[in-house]
Motif scaffolding. Structure first.
Motif, PDB file in Angstrom:
ATOM      1  N   UNK A   1     115.696  47.543  23.977  1.00  0.00           N
ATOM      2  CA  UNK A   1     114.750  46.963  24.940  1.00  0.00           C
ATOM      3  C   UNK A   1     115.163  47.328  26.371  1.00  0.00           C
ATOM      4  N   UNK A   2     116.444  47.216  26.669  1.00  0.00           N
ATOM      5  CA  UNK A   2     116.934  47.535  28.015  1.00  0.00           C
ATOM      6  C   UNK A   2     116.656  49.000  28.349  1.00  0.00           C
ATOM      7  N   UNK A   3     116.882  49.909  27.388  1.00  0.00           N
ATOM      8  CA  UNK A   3     116.633  51.323  27.642  1.00  0.00           C
ATOM      9  C   UNK A   3     115.156  51.591  27.897  1.00  0.00           C
ATOM     10  N   UNK A   4     114.275  50.926  27.130  1.00  0.00           N
ATOM     11  CA  UNK A   4     112.836  51.115  27.316  1.00  0.00           C
ATOM     12  C   UNK A   4     112.399  50.640  28.696  1.00  0.00           C
ATOM     13  N   UNK A   5     112.923  49.475  29.125  1.00  0.00           N
ATOM     14  CA  UNK A   5     112.565  48.953  30.456  1.00  0.00           C
ATOM     15  C   UNK A   5     113.109  49.855  31.558  1.00  0.00           C
ATOM     16  N   UNK A   6     114.356  50.294  31.394  1.00  0.00           N
ATOM     17  CA  UNK A   6     114.965  51.135  32.425  1.00  0.00           C
ATOM     18  C   UNK A   6     114.280  52.490  32.523  1.00  0.00           C
ATOM     19  N   UNK A   7     113.944  53.057  31.367  1.00  0.00           N
ATOM     20  CA  UNK A   7     113.330  54.384  31.343  1.00  0.00           C
ATOM     21  C   UNK A   7     111.930  54.358  31.960  1.00  0.00           C
ATOM     22  N   UNK A   8     111.202  53.257  31.699  1.00  0.00           N
ATOM     23  CA  UNK A   8     109.823  53.160  32.197  1.00  0.00           C
ATOM     24  C   UNK A   8     109.739  52.553  33.593  1.00  0.00           C
TER      25      UNK A   8
ATOM     26  N   UNK B   1     109.216  52.160  23.832  1.00  0.00           N
ATOM     27  CA  UNK B   1     109.291  53.043  25.006  1.00  0.00           C
ATOM     28  C   UNK B   1     107.899  53.466  25.471  1.00  0.00           C
ATOM     29  N   UNK B   2     107.023  53.817  24.543  1.00  0.00           N
ATOM     30  CA  UNK B   2     105.683  54.267  24.905  1.00  0.00           C
ATOM     31  C   UNK B   2     104.863  53.140  25.520  1.00  0.00           C
ATOM     32  N   UNK B   3     104.972  51.947  24.943  1.00  0.00           N
ATOM     33  CA  UNK B   3     104.193  50.816  25.446  1.00  0.00           C
ATOM     34  C   UNK B   3     104.642  50.430  26.857  1.00  0.00           C
ATOM     35  N   UNK B   4     105.945  50.395  27.102  1.00  0.00           N
ATOM     36  CA  UNK B   4     106.451  50.039  28.431  1.00  0.00           C
ATOM     37  C   UNK B   4     106.031  51.081  29.468  1.00  0.00           C
ATOM     38  N   UNK B   5     106.085  52.343  29.053  1.00  0.00           N
ATOM     39  CA  UNK B   5     105.677  53.413  29.982  1.00  0.00           C
ATOM     40  C   UNK B   5     104.197  53.293  30.340  1.00  0.00           C
TER      41      UNK B   5
END
Length: 780
Positions: free
Chosen positions: A626-633, A593-597
């Motif tokens: 992975x989907x949540x990290x992409x969607x959140x960022x 999550x941090x890296x995608x953001x």
């Protein structure tokens, strides 16, 4: 005791001779209680008869004789009543000879008194009173025959004596026609009395037999219900079998005729009867029978037709009517199957089913005994813990069946290494252990440990596969390194852990310093569990550049941990700990999550690479993470690259491949990191289309030092990647010369300190805004 099968002789019925039938002496005593029970009735009858006789004497004018006779009769009646009362309890004991003689005396006196009127009336020649008295006495005889059939001797004496006196009286009175009548009457009465008594006694025999049979059946049923016994046995004082039941003879494998009369121990001891070598349980049984003591559920090892069986026997001594010991009676059952089942359960509880080696429980007991021996004799013992190296790779790649066969071969090799002073067992999984009972010689532990490593490191051939696994050994010496089993096993485990940390294939002895390392690890784990929520983790980013233009293509996200308690903790230290404790899963989610953001702050052409461990890939919801990290960022999937190592295919290749395919379907790319340093098969390159193959820094450094093997490996990897339409990234480039060499070898991308060290997010943002010539800007 059973009912007689032959007619009782008259002398035995009357009690004039000792019987031959078992238990008859006590039954003779049981005849006489009826005499006491009918005393009042007999006194009343004799009193009435005496009155009638006295009345006949009145008419005959012999009152003075009648008075004297009445006194004598009263005296005999009192004496008889006392004798009969004394035997009232003879059904609970044996009748003594003195009591029997007193009974005969009472009967004789009574008969003599009743004979007097017959003789007196005959002597004085009074026919009518004589006939009346004889009739009265005959009624008394018949009454006695009917009421006291259990004790016929008194009735016989009374009938014979009075009949003889009547015959004499009739003869003296001149009534010769009446002389034979009393004799005929006596014969009839005596015969009837004896027959009546015989019937009574035979009925008592039958009752006693039925009572005994009922007792035996009750015993058998009770034992069967309580102990599942299924046959009856009985022996005499010489331990010879008596009263053979069909099931008992069947259990012996013989016919009842072959069993009856044989020695019980001979039948069940097999060849031991001839040699005298009995099983201990048979000795115990013989001693119990010798001491004549009851026993219940005694387990006996018997031999039937040369086959060993287990019987469960219960028995109690038998006593005759006189309280004398006459043998044993009991019940038994064959419990061989139950015994074998119990032994199998006991075996399974103490031995490993796969290898046949002692299990953890038995090793624990053996080590405890070795420690007690060491304490007692002030010697030393040792515990060696063995763990196979690379076994997991075999199990995961070739399956558990091959893995089990490998463990079986390992156990076979270990068995060959140990002697009488050692015990080898399996702790579980691919962990084994050796207990050395006497390790006083310092070289013993070292010698055995190296023999184990050398033996287990040799190749194995299983199902046309040649397999190589090694072994690591940790050892602890008792009581120096532990005074109890738990401490010794824990310390040897610490030594084994250190041997594994050193790369495996080594033997490491326990040292007190290992406790400090273990404690540090425990504290580190505790702190790591709270690192995310406390905000102690942060990400650094290392650039990956184009090999030709040196412009930034992507950043690799690298997690760092700055702990208030432990300071800056190296990833080399805490990442393996996170993987061992599965903390890598929540940490990996946070990193993703941090890296995608952070990547959303960079230009759209720059990608972010995130390392993923095998523990994360086997999680069912990894793709969802992975989907949540992409969607959140809000980051595009094409800008996310997942980096994995070859080791993911050692855990669960099918699950890992399926997870990566889901990621690729989202539009993400997958890079293969540390290529060539781990898993030896290239089959996965056909099944997964990686976007990038990363050449490990060890090959780059080797090529920089002109090692031909490293140069050949890099060229081969580049050629293979080009043919598979994959890109290549060289890791660990630190100088301009190394960068130039990599370009010439054909690698497409470069990563290393020469182009930039891992840096905080703010510094990474500055880098992406600089000129393409990154080497000059952020180089050394």
């Amino acid at each position: 005791m059973s009912a007689p099968t032959v007619r009782l002789p008259a002398r035995e019925v009357l009690g004039l001779s000792d019987p031959t039938t078992d238990g008859w002496s006590r039954l003779r005593g049981m005849q006489y209680p009826r005499l006491a029970h009918g005393t009042r009735l007999r006194i009343a009858g004799q009193s009435l008869a005496a009155g009638l006789v006295a009345l006949s004497a009145f008419w005959a004018g012999t009152l003075w004789l009648a008075a004297g006779w009445l006194v004598a009769l009263a005296a005999t009646m009192i004496f008889s009543a006392q004798v009969h009362s004394a035997v009232a309890d003879s059904d609970r004991r044996n009748l003594s000879a003195l009591e029997f003689r007193k009974h005969l005396l009472a009967a004789a006196l009574s008969a003599a008194v009743w004979c007097l009127p017959l003789l007196v009336f005959g002597f004085i020649g009074v026919a009518n009173p004589l006939l009346e008295v004889w009739i009265i006495i005959s009624v008394l005889v018949v009454g006695s025959a009917l009421t006291v059939a259990s004790a016929p001797l008194g009735t016989v004496i009374f009938a014979c004596a009075t009949s003889a006196a009547a015959m004499i009286g009739f003869a003296l009175a001149g009534e010769f026609s009446m002389v034979p009548v009393p004799a005929i009457f006596a014969v009839i009465v005596v015969s009837g009395t004896i027959q009546n008594a015989r019937t009574f006694l035979e009925a008592r025999f039958a009752e006693a037999g039925m009572a005994e049979k009922s007792e035996v059946v009750s015993l058998l049923l009770r034992e069967f219900e309580e102990n599942q016994a299924d046959w009856l046995w009985q022996v005499d004082t010489a331990r010879r079998v008596r009263m053979v039941s069909p099931r008992f003879s069947f259990a012996l494998g013989k016919t009842p005729e072959e069993v009856n009369g044989k020695q019980f121990l001979e039948l069940i001891s097999g060849d031991g009867w001839a040699t005298g070598q009995f099983a201990p349980s048979l000795h115990d049984l013989a001693e119990r029978m010798k001491r004549r003591e009851s026993f219940s559920s005694v387990l006996v090892n018997v031999t039937i037709d040369r086959e060993e069986r287990w019987w469960e026997l219960s028995g109690t001594p038998m006593l005759d009517d006189g309280g004398q010991y006459i043998g044993f009676r009991g019940v038994g059952s064959d419990v061989t199957e139950q015994r074998e089942s119990s032994e199998k359960i006991a075996y399974l509880a103490r031995y490993d089913t796969l290898t046949g080696l002692p299990n953890r429980l038995m090793l624990h007991e053996s080590l405890g005994e070795a420690l007690r021996f060491a304490h007692q004799w002030r010697s030393r013992c040792a515990f060696l813990m063995i763990d196979l190296d690379r076994f997991k790779a075999v199990n995961d790649s070739l399956g558990h069946l091959v893995g089990d066969q490998l463990l079986a071969q390992v156990s076979g090799r270990l068995k060959e290494l140990i002697g009488e002073n050692e015990m080898v067992g399996r702790l579980g999984g691919d962990e084994f252990a050796i207990v050395i009972r006497d390790a006083s010689n310092k070289e013993t532990v070292e010698r055995i440990a190296h023999r184990v490593i050398d033996s287990l490191s040799k190749p194995y051939s299983i199902d046309h596969h040649t397999l190589y696994v090694g072994a690591s050994v940790g050892s602890a010496i008792g009581p120096r390194d532990g005074t109890n089993v738990e401490d010794l096993m824990r310390n040897s485990d610490l030594a084994l852990y250190r041997a594994k940390d050193e790369g495996g294939g080594e033997h490491y002895r326990y040292e007190p310093a290992l406790h400090a390392s273990a404690e540090e690890r425990r504290k580190l784990e505790f702190s790591l569990r709270h690192a995310i929520e406390r905000g102690e983790l942060l990400l650094h980013y290392q650039p990956v550049v184009d090999a030709i233009g040196e412009n930034v293509l992507s950043f690799e996200a690298l997690v760092r941990w700055n702990s208030p308690e432990h300071g800056f903790v190296s990833p080399v230290k805490f990442i393996p700990l996170a993987e061992d404790t599965r903390l890598i899963v929540p940490i990996g989610q946070w990193v993703m999550e941090q890296a995608c953001t952070e990547a959303t702050n960079w230009p759209a052409h720059i990608r972010i690479a995130v390392n993923v461990s095998g523990e994360q890939l086997i999680e069912p919801d990894f793709a969802s993470t992975v989907v949540r990290a992409l969607a959140k960022s809000g980051l595009e999937a094409s800008r996310l690259e997942i980096e994995v190592t070859e080791s993911i295919f050692l855990r669960d290749a099918d699950v890992a491949r399926a997870a990566l395919e889901e990621i690729m379907a989202l539009g993400c790319s997958v890079a293969l990191d540390d290529f060539g340093t781990g898993y030896s098969s290239l089959g996965y390159l056909r099944k997964l289309r990686f976007s990038t193959i990363k050449v490990d820094r060890s090959f780059v450094q080797g090529a920089a030092n002109a090692h031909p093997e490293s140069l050949a490996i890099i060229r081969a990897v580049v050629a293979m990647a080009d043919s598979l339409e994959m890109s290549t990234t060289a890791e660990g480039v630190e100088t301009a010369e190394e960068a130039e060499m990599i370009r010439k070898l054909g690698c497409k991308k470069i990563q290393g300190y020469y182009f930039g060290r891992p840096m905080p997010a703010a510094d990474a943002r500055k880098v992406v805004r600089r000129a393409p010539a990154l080497a000059k800007a952020v180089g050394a």
